[in-house]
Design an enzyme around this catalytic site. Structure first.
Site, PDB file in Angstrom:
ATOM      1  N   GLU A 139      41.534  56.328  53.553  1.00 57.93           N
ATOM      2  CA  GLU A 139      42.179  55.203  53.947  1.00 57.93           C
ATOM      3  C   GLU A 139      43.280  55.658  54.828  1.00 57.93           C
ATOM      4  O   GLU A 139      43.837  55.001  55.641  1.00 57.93           O
ATOM      5  CB  GLU A 139      42.801  54.327  53.000  1.00 57.93           C
ATOM      6  CG  GLU A 139      43.892  54.920  52.117  1.00 57.93           C
ATOM      7  CD  GLU A 139      43.332  55.601  50.779  1.00 57.93           C
ATOM      8  OE1 GLU A 139      42.152  55.882  50.748  1.00 57.93           O
ATOM      9  OE2 GLU A 139      44.139  55.731  49.804  1.00 57.93           O
ATOM     10  N   HIS A 173      41.718  60.777  49.849  1.00 54.05           N
ATOM     11  CA  HIS A 173      42.227  59.444  50.559  1.00 54.05           C
ATOM     12  C   HIS A 173      41.796  58.776  51.836  1.00 54.05           C
ATOM     13  O   HIS A 173      42.496  59.157  52.760  1.00 54.05           O
ATOM     14  CB  HIS A 173      43.592  58.951  50.265  1.00 54.05           C
ATOM     15  CG  HIS A 173      44.263  59.120  48.845  1.00 54.05           C
ATOM     16  ND1 HIS A 173      44.156  57.967  48.271  1.00 54.05           N
ATOM     17  CD2 HIS A 173      44.447  59.947  48.202  1.00 54.05           C
ATOM     18  CE1 HIS A 173      44.598  58.207  46.878  1.00 54.05           C
ATOM     19  NE2 HIS A 173      44.878  59.508  46.800  1.00 54.05           N
ATOM     20  N   CYS A 203      39.822  58.534  45.257  1.00 48.53           N
ATOM     21  CA  CYS A 203      40.633  59.329  44.352  1.00 48.53           C
ATOM     22  C   CYS A 203      40.317  58.939  42.857  1.00 48.53           C
ATOM     23  O   CYS A 203      39.443  59.221  42.361  1.00 48.53           O
ATOM     24  CB  CYS A 203      42.184  59.286  44.957  1.00 48.53           C
ATOM     25  SG  CYS A 203      43.074  60.521  44.288  1.00 48.53           S
TER      26      CYS A 203
END
Ligand code: GLN
Length: 563
Positions: free
Chosen positions: A538, A536, A401
């Site tokens: 993750e 993102h 990001c």
């Protein structure tokens, strides 16, 4: 394969998880583990988090105080526990699986303003309580689950969560067979005494009793396992069966928690308490156990990979907290474990690279560098300096990001020679605003609607053939979660590409740049792994399903270790 017909239980089941004695003892992991266990028994489970604060969502909270803001597919900004739930259940949760007091009160008050209460006096009881009950039931319905596990944030005795406990109590009164309460309590072992003390737990149960609720199961968190004698003591004083006192000592890895619960027969006890029958389709815990065992053996092994996270949300007072980046840490771990290397994660403060003549050589010991998401100005120049060093010295770099926006700015400044290149977030008057706000977003900000001006949640992206990203995913189309306000400025896309940076992922209409990368290689303008994502990744990394981009990053980083 034979199509096994499941017999649905007549009633939906609820498990309410409540904390006793103190917070921070792992109620979220306990809730997640209950989910894992019941899922392994063949039940469809949804986990629901209640945060008693008045914020409508977690989006406006400072990560140093509250930890990571976890974003769901729906775009809802939630507590980091939701990330644990998704990781332990290995599935996506819905926006209806998260409730704050702010959400509930806002809804009720807006209803009152809209005359929805037909002239009645609107009160906490019944109106707030009933809205909470409605939300518990709605989440169960939307998920079409057999069992809803609700974690009530905070600790019993807190003023803020009373209304949620009251809502749970009422559901229990209406459906006594279908609702159980689990208290996650703490049993201290004071060093001077060397003995496990049960009094705080007894008091917590008494407090719960004063609300008209008793615990069916007590999970006793402690540094050491609980002996039978203390189980009996807790059982007698708290009014639960001895078998229903579960010993939950500190253990090396959170992934062992479900397995550890099973040592005390947790899933059998849960099923018995809820009068649930065994499901023939139960998958068991095999896959989970394999993962947890692998983690342990990798941790004992010699092979390591050293990853630096360059951030700014580490320090609160004298403590270094990594809570703000918990999903990033987890994502690194899953990819490393799956490649049988032990991840050593280091926190690097971006500000250390803002001083004159920073010690860049301190970065050489890392096999990979991550610049994670972030907001605002502080630490930015330091991050840009680190990114430049990683690019020029071919240290694997992964930007998440803000980390992708900054890598594009660094590229513009130092490769395209656009010296004052910047993001509108920091300097909207810069000559080269490489990262800018999109026109429709601008309008919202002008109206003071900051929350509404973010791109949040799940969006589709198309990947470029032959790119690292395309290769890593093995798909042409991907879906990832976003949380940002700014984008690569369309006016600079051509220029950046001409300079050699590839935009390997873009929105379906081609206007929003989703992934940037340098061509793979060791030559000029090439790099082993210099890649950033506007989204993102993750948030979608799971123990049983490591994220392809993290895995690719770790793979390249491991090669550097071996050099
Ligand atoms: N601050 C940047 C933006 O709003 C990046 C946000 C992030 O990293 N999550 O676009």
């Amino acid at each position: 394969m034979k199509n096994i017909k499941e017999k649905k239980s007549k009633h939906h089941k609820y498990i309410f998880v409540i904390g006793g004695v103190m917070s921070g003892v792992g109620k979220g992991i306990a809730t997640s583990s209950i989910g894992t266990l019941l899922q392994a028994k063949g039940f469809s489970v949804n986990l629901l988090k209640v945060d008693p604060y008045l914020n409508v969502d977690a989006g406006t909270m400072n990560p140093t105080e509250h930890g990571e803001v976890f974003v769901l597919n729906s775009g809802l900004e939630t507590d980091q526990d939701m990330g644990n739930y998704e990781r332990f259940l290995n599935r996506d949760l819905t926006g209806d699986d998260y409730i704050t007091s702010g959400m509930v009160y806002k809804h009720v008050i807006e209803g009152e303003r809209a005359l929805k209460y037909g002239g009645k006096c609107v009160e906490a009881i019944p109106h707030i309580r009933d809205e909470i009950i409605h939300r518990f039931q709605y989440s169960a319905k939307i998920n079409k689950s057999d069992i809803t596990v609700v974690e009530i944030g905070g600790t019993v005795g807190d003023y803020q969560n009373i209304m949620f406990i009251e809502a749970a109590r009422v559901i229990k009164v209406r459906h006594p067979e279908d609702v159980i309460f689990v208290m996650v309590s703490y049993m201290p072992v004071p060093s001077k005494l060397g003995e496990m003390k049960s009094k705080p737990t007894q008091n917590a149960i008494r407090q719960l009793n004063s609300y008209g609720v008793n615990a069916d199961i007590i999970i006793a968190r402690s540094e050491v396992p609980m002996d039978h004698k203390r189980k009996e003591k807790i059982a007698v004083s708290c009014g639960v069966h001895t078998d229903c006192v579960i010993s939950a000592p500190d253990i090396e890895s959170v992934f062992d928690v479900p397995l550890n619960f099973e040592k005390d027969n947790m899933s059998e006890i849960l099923m018995k308490s809820l009068k649930l029958k065994k499901r023939p389709s139960a998958r068991g815990l095999g896959e989970w156990k394999k993962f947890a065992d692998n983690v342990k053996s990798v941790k004992k092994g010699e092979k390591e990979v050293n990853i630096a996270i360059v951030g700014k949300y580490f320090n609160t007072g004298d403590f270094v907290l990594t809570d703000a980046y918990v999903s990033v840490l987890e994502a690194i771990k899953y990819s490393a474990y799956s490649q049988k290397v032990n991840p050593k994660i280091h926190t690097v403060n971006a500000r250390d690279f803002e001083i004159p003549n920073p010690d860049y050589s301190s970065l050489d010991k890392f096999d990979g560098i991550i610049v994670p998401g972030g907001f605002g100005e502080s630490g930015i120049e330091g991050k840009l300096n680190v990114i430049r060093y990683a690019r020029e010295n071919k240290i694997p770099y992964f930007g998440l990001c803000y980390g992708m926006q900054l890598m594009t700015i660094e590229f513009a400044r130092n490769v395209l020679n656009l010296k004052d290149a910047n993001t509108a977030e920091i300097n909207p008057k810069a000559e080269h605003v490489i990262i800018d706000i999109m026109p429709d977003q601008k309008k919202k900000i002008a109206e003071g609607n900051y929350g509404g001006s973010m791109r949040l949640g799940r969006y589709e992206a198309r990947l470029k053939k032959g790119s690292i990203a395309r290769q890593a995913y093995g798909e042409d189309i991907i879906y990832e979660r976003h949380r940002h306000r700014y984008e690569v400025n369309p006016e600079y896309i051509e220029k950046v590409i001409a300079g050699g940076l590839i935009f390997s992922g873009a929105s379906p209409d081609g206007t929003l740049m989703e992934i940037a990368e340098l061509p793979r290689g060791e030559g000029i303008g090439q790099h082993p792994f210099f890649l950033g994502t506007q989204f993102h990744p993750e948030f979608l990394a799971r123990p049983l399903r490591p994220h392809p981009l993290f895995s690719e990053f770790i793979k390249v980083a491991v090669k550097r270790t071996r050099k």
